[in-house]
Write a protein that holds these residues in place. Structure first.
Motif, mmCIF file in Angstrom:
data_model
loop_
_atom_site.group_PDB
_atom_site.id
_atom_site.type_symbol
_atom_site.label_atom_id
_atom_site.label_comp_id
_atom_site.label_asym_id
_atom_site.label_seq_id
_atom_site.Cartn_x
_atom_site.Cartn_y
_atom_site.Cartn_z
ATOM 1 N N UNK A 58 0.845 -1.177 0.000
ATOM 2 C CA UNK A 58 0.000 0.000 0.000
ATOM 3 C C UNK A 58 0.883 1.231 0.000
ATOM 4 N N UNK A 59 0.258 2.403 -0.024
ATOM 5 C CA UNK A 59 1.026 3.647 0.013
ATOM 6 C C UNK A 59 1.903 3.719 1.250
ATOM 7 N N UNK A 60 1.453 3.127 2.373
ATOM 8 C CA UNK A 60 2.215 3.168 3.612
ATOM 9 C C UNK A 60 3.332 2.134 3.624
ATOM 10 N N UNK A 61 3.443 1.336 2.561
ATOM 11 C CA UNK A 61 4.482 0.339 2.487
ATOM 12 C C UNK A 61 4.116 -0.960 3.188
ATOM 13 N N UNK A 62 2.935 -1.075 3.735
ATOM 14 C CA UNK A 62 2.504 -2.291 4.415
ATOM 15 C C UNK A 62 1.419 -2.955 3.581
ATOM 16 N N UNK A 63 1.504 -4.285 3.416
ATOM 17 C CA UNK A 63 0.468 -4.972 2.651
ATOM 18 C C UNK A 63 -0.837 -5.032 3.417
ATOM 19 N N UNK A 64 -1.897 -5.297 2.704
ATOM 20 C CA UNK A 64 -3.167 -5.531 3.358
ATOM 21 C C UNK A 64 -4.202 -4.468 3.121
ATOM 22 N N UNK A 65 -5.156 -4.453 4.034
ATOM 23 C CA UNK A 65 -6.344 -3.623 3.946
ATOM 24 C C UNK A 65 -6.421 -2.798 5.227
ATOM 25 N N UNK A 66 -6.901 -1.578 5.107
ATOM 26 C CA UNK A 66 -7.076 -0.705 6.266
ATOM 27 C C UNK A 66 -8.550 -0.368 6.424
ATOM 28 N N UNK A 67 -9.062 -0.506 7.649
ATOM 29 C CA UNK A 67 -10.410 -0.075 7.996
ATOM 30 C C UNK A 67 -10.280 1.158 8.864
ATOM 31 N N UNK A 68 -10.993 2.201 8.494
ATOM 32 C CA UNK A 68 -10.958 3.445 9.266
ATOM 33 C C UNK A 68 -12.392 3.872 9.555
ATOM 34 N N UNK A 69 -12.698 4.067 10.823
ATOM 35 C CA UNK A 69 -13.993 4.564 11.258
ATOM 36 C C UNK A 69 -13.776 5.975 11.785
ATOM 37 N N UNK A 70 -14.584 6.912 11.306
ATOM 38 C CA UNK A 70 -14.448 8.312 11.707
ATOM 39 C C UNK A 70 -15.815 8.864 12.066
ATOM 40 N N UNK A 71 -15.885 9.543 13.208
ATOM 41 C CA UNK A 71 -17.122 10.218 13.591
ATOM 42 C C UNK A 71 -16.957 11.687 13.279
ATOM 43 N N UNK A 72 -17.883 12.182 12.490
ATOM 44 C CA UNK A 72 -17.987 13.614 12.199
ATOM 45 C C UNK A 72 -19.196 14.128 12.965
ATOM 46 N N UNK A 73 -19.449 15.422 12.979
ATOM 47 C CA UNK A 73 -20.579 15.920 13.778
ATOM 48 C C UNK A 73 -21.913 15.232 13.498
ATOM 49 N N UNK A 74 -22.196 14.875 12.253
ATOM 50 C CA UNK A 74 -23.498 14.279 11.946
ATOM 51 C C UNK A 74 -23.404 12.907 11.298
ATOM 52 N N UNK A 75 -22.185 12.386 11.098
ATOM 53 C CA UNK A 75 -22.034 11.140 10.353
ATOM 54 C C UNK A 75 -20.955 10.237 10.931
ATOM 55 N N UNK A 76 -21.140 8.944 10.696
ATOM 56 C CA UNK A 76 -20.112 7.948 10.898
ATOM 57 C C UNK A 76 -19.628 7.572 9.504
ATOM 58 N N UNK A 77 -18.323 7.641 9.279
ATOM 59 C CA UNK A 77 -17.750 7.265 7.987
ATOM 60 C C UNK A 77 -17.006 5.947 8.174
ATOM 61 N N UNK A 78 -17.382 4.954 7.393
ATOM 62 C CA UNK A 78 -16.719 3.654 7.363
ATOM 63 C C UNK A 78 -15.931 3.618 6.057
ATOM 64 N N UNK A 79 -14.609 3.519 6.152
ATOM 65 C CA UNK A 79 -13.769 3.558 4.953
ATOM 66 C C UNK A 79 -12.812 2.373 4.952
ATOM 67 N N UNK A 80 -12.673 1.750 3.795
ATOM 68 C CA UNK A 80 -11.760 0.625 3.639
ATOM 69 C C UNK A 80 -10.804 0.959 2.496
ATOM 70 N N UNK A 81 -9.508 0.925 2.813
ATOM 71 C CA UNK A 81 -8.469 1.202 1.826
ATOM 72 C C UNK A 81 -7.778 -0.109 1.482
ATOM 73 N N UNK A 82 -7.572 -0.336 0.190
ATOM 74 C CA UNK A 82 -6.875 -1.550 -0.244
ATOM 75 C C UNK A 82 -5.929 -1.199 -1.386
ATOM 76 N N UNK A 83 -4.973 -2.085 -1.668
ATOM 77 C CA UNK A 83 -3.981 -1.798 -2.698
ATOM 78 C C UNK A 83 -4.437 -2.086 -4.119
ATOM 79 N N UNK A 84 -5.637 -2.564 -4.297
ATOM 80 C CA UNK A 84 -6.115 -2.945 -5.622
ATOM 81 C C UNK A 84 -6.423 -1.755 -6.508
ATOM 82 N N UNK A 85 -6.266 -1.944 -7.798
ATOM 83 C CA UNK A 85 -6.551 -0.864 -8.745
ATOM 84 C C UNK A 85 -7.946 -0.994 -9.359
ATOM 85 N N UNK A 86 -8.619 -2.124 -9.125
ATOM 86 C CA UNK A 86 -9.958 -2.325 -9.660
ATOM 87 C C UNK A 86 -10.938 -1.456 -8.899
ATOM 88 N N UNK A 87 -11.689 -0.639 -9.631
ATOM 89 C CA UNK A 87 -12.637 0.266 -8.989
ATOM 90 C C UNK A 87 -13.948 -0.454 -8.697
#
Length: 143
Positions: A58-87
């Motif tokens: 990945x961009x961070x130099x570590x293989x795998x997948x990253x899950x990031x949960x973020x709370x904003x004032x009105x929303x929960x954002x669930x984001x998954x980052x992976x090294x794949x190029x397939x959209x």
């Protein structure tokens, strides 16, 4: 607030991502978002593990997948980052007996918004937003 989990990209990662999500939402007192968030995280992590060829750097130099949960004032954002190029693609139709092809339809149905962002030089982040106010999504969907 943000919580991040690094996943190595194996098939067992969905269970780990679900447990992490459940603990995090409980700590943030967002239990009312739990069921939809767990379904979304399962779909996004499952897609990343299935389609992203885990083990690529990945961009961070570590293989795998990253899950990031973020709370904003009105929303929960669930984001998954992976090294794949397939959209991500939401198939137009799936047969009633097809085993695959419904995941992003589920994400679309459960989230207020979802989308993806390319990472440079490779990879992507697929994200979904859930309202954090009780009943907010159902209220706006009814309009």
């Amino acid at each position: 607030m943000t919580a991040t989990l690094h996943l190595s990209g194996t098939d067992q990662e969905c269970a780990q991502a679900r447990a992490f999500t459940q603990r995090t939402l409980s700590r943030w007192q967002l239990d009312h978002c739990r069921d939809d968030a767990l379904s979304i995280v399962s779909e996004l992590v499952g897609n990343a593990v299935l389609h992203a060829r885990p083990g690529s750097p990945t961009d961070e130099g570590e293989p795998g997948v990253w899950l990031k949960l973020t709370v904003r004032p009105a929303h929960l954002v669930c984001a998954v980052t992976d090294p794949g190029s397939t959209l991500p693609v939401c198939p137009r139709t799936t047969g009633p007996l097809h085993e695959h092809g419904r995941g992003l339809h589920i994400v679309d149905a459960l989230s207020e918004h979802w989308g993806w962002t390319r990472s440079a030089p490779t990879g992507k982040t697929v994200w979904a937003m859930l309202p954090t106010r009780r009943g907010a999504w159902q209220d706006s969907a009814a309009i």
